[in-house]
Design an enzyme around this catalytic site. Structure first.
Site, short mmCIF file in Angstrom:
data_model
loop_
_atom_site.label_atom_id
_atom_site.label_comp_id
_atom_site.label_asym_id
_atom_site.label_seq_id
_atom_site.Cartn_x
_atom_site.Cartn_y
_atom_site.Cartn_z
N LEU A 49 0.87 -1.17 0.00
CA LEU A 49 0.00 0.00 0.00
C LEU A 49 0.91 1.23 0.00
O LEU A 49 1.79 1.36 0.84
CB LEU A 49 -0.90 0.00 1.24
CG LEU A 49 -2.14 0.89 1.23
CD1 LEU A 49 -3.06 0.55 0.06
CD2 LEU A 49 -2.90 0.74 2.55
N ASP A 50 0.71 2.12 -0.97
CA ASP A 50 1.56 3.30 -1.11
C ASP A 50 1.61 4.10 0.19
O ASP A 50 0.62 4.17 0.92
CB ASP A 50 1.05 4.22 -2.23
CG ASP A 50 1.17 3.58 -3.60
OD1 ASP A 50 1.97 2.64 -3.74
OD2 ASP A 50 0.47 4.03 -4.53
N PRO A 51 2.75 4.77 0.46
CA PRO A 51 2.83 5.63 1.66
C PRO A 51 1.73 6.69 1.70
O PRO A 51 1.23 7.02 2.78
CB PRO A 51 4.22 6.26 1.54
CG PRO A 51 5.02 5.26 0.78
CD PRO A 51 4.06 4.67 -0.22
#
Length: 328
Positions: A49-51
């Site tokens: 999951l992207d930052p």
């Protein structure tokens, strides 16, 4: 003389922690934090999951890491906000703007395009993605200034709908999709098709595989649970530089979900104690009963009150492929 294997460091805790990842934290950092909190021997996550994104990051501890592929292959639900009028290098707010437009789409115009983005569709993943190109991550190459060319791929979008349109600049969508789908690419392509450009400004994952929003646990709740289990130090010990450590993991363990929860779509083989002992030794067992299946490509076995193996059913016998807590 044979050397003994090194004893793994940490607790043999097994199960899933369904973290509600906060915005700004990377997936690798989140896994490291949970592993540290639980003092777990082994940990991994099911789907990066992207930052800049928040929401569901299923983290597997111990034997649950063997079920990670089943979760990663499951459907995912995302809620994301698209800002119209600009396209960026990253298809979100992190990269610089590359194209702009004064056009703003109507809800009717957007909805007319949504059928083109459901079912099996072809999309080019964002240049800033975790996809590997000649062994290198695309986002690493892109950050170094290299031109990243990623081949188009077929993905599945089961559902894509508008859930809100707070103003002319912004539309909020919810998408249910299969493995490998990038909602940032959906936002980019929709913007191009609408002639107004677009990029994602908010992204939250609400469901992965068998796990739903009801399973989400905020990081703050886990931190508080760890604090409950810390030993109390007197003032003299604190002054000497001693640090409190977790000595009672029960409050944290209350948030651990059983490994087999991830396998809701697989056939469950319930074993007797005698059969469980055979499976734990890596041996197949004949399944009896009128309703016992003759063949099943993927199944899991439970016995002694827990999941003990992943395997398949062939010619009426359960054959273990990966054993939990036994050999293999």
């Amino acid at each position: 003389m044979a050397r003994r294997g090194k004893k793994p460091k940490g607790r043999p805790v097994n199960g899933w922690v369904i973290l509600d990842k906060p915005k700004g934290m990377g997936s690798t950092d989140a896994v490291a934090k949970i592993k540290w909190l639980y003092f777990a021997q082994k940990a991994g996550h099911a789907g990066t999951l992207d930052p800049l994104a928040s929401g569901m990051l299923p983290i597997a501890l111990g034997d649950a890491t063997k079920t990670v592929p089943f979760v990663m292959d499951g459907r995912k639900v995302y809620r994301f906000s698209v800002r119209w009028g600009a396209e960026t290098t990253t298809d979100d707010t992190e990269g610089p703007v590359t194209q702009t437009s004064e056009e703003r789409p109507s809800r009717a115009a957007i909805e007319a395009l949504l059928p083109d983005y459901t079912g099996e569709i072809t999309q080019v993943p964002p240049a800033f993605s975790a996809i590997k190109i000649d062994g290198e991550r695309a986002y690493d190459l892109a950050r170094e200034g290299e031109t990243v060319e990623i081949a188009a791929r077929t993905v599945e979008v089961l559902r894509l709908e508008i859930v809100d349109q707070p103003d002319a600049e912004t539309t909020v969508f919810e998408a249910e999709c299969g493995k490998g789908t990038y909602v940032r690419a959906i936002a980019r392509d929709l913007g191009r098709d609408l002639g107004c450009y677009g990029h994602v400004v908010e992204l939250r994952r609400t469901s992965v595989g068998a796990f739903t929003e009801d399973d989400l646990v905020p990081l703050e709740a886990l931190m508080e649970a760890a604090e409950e289990g810390r030993e109390r130090l007197d003032a003299e010990a604190v002054e000497a530089g001693a640090k409190a450590r977790v000595v009672d993991f029960a409050p944290l363990d209350d948030y651990v979900v059983a490994p087999e929860t991830a396998l809701a779509e697989l056939y469950e083989v319930m074993l007797t104690d005698e059969q469980a002992a055979r499976v734990l030794s890596g041996n197949p067992v004949i399944l009896r009963g009128r309703d016992a299946p003759v063949f099943c490509e993927e199944a899991f076995a439970t016995g002694h009150g827990r999941m003990i193996a992943l395997g398949a059913i062939e010619e009426g016998a359960f054959k273990p492929k990966r054993v939990f807590g036994g050999r293999g």
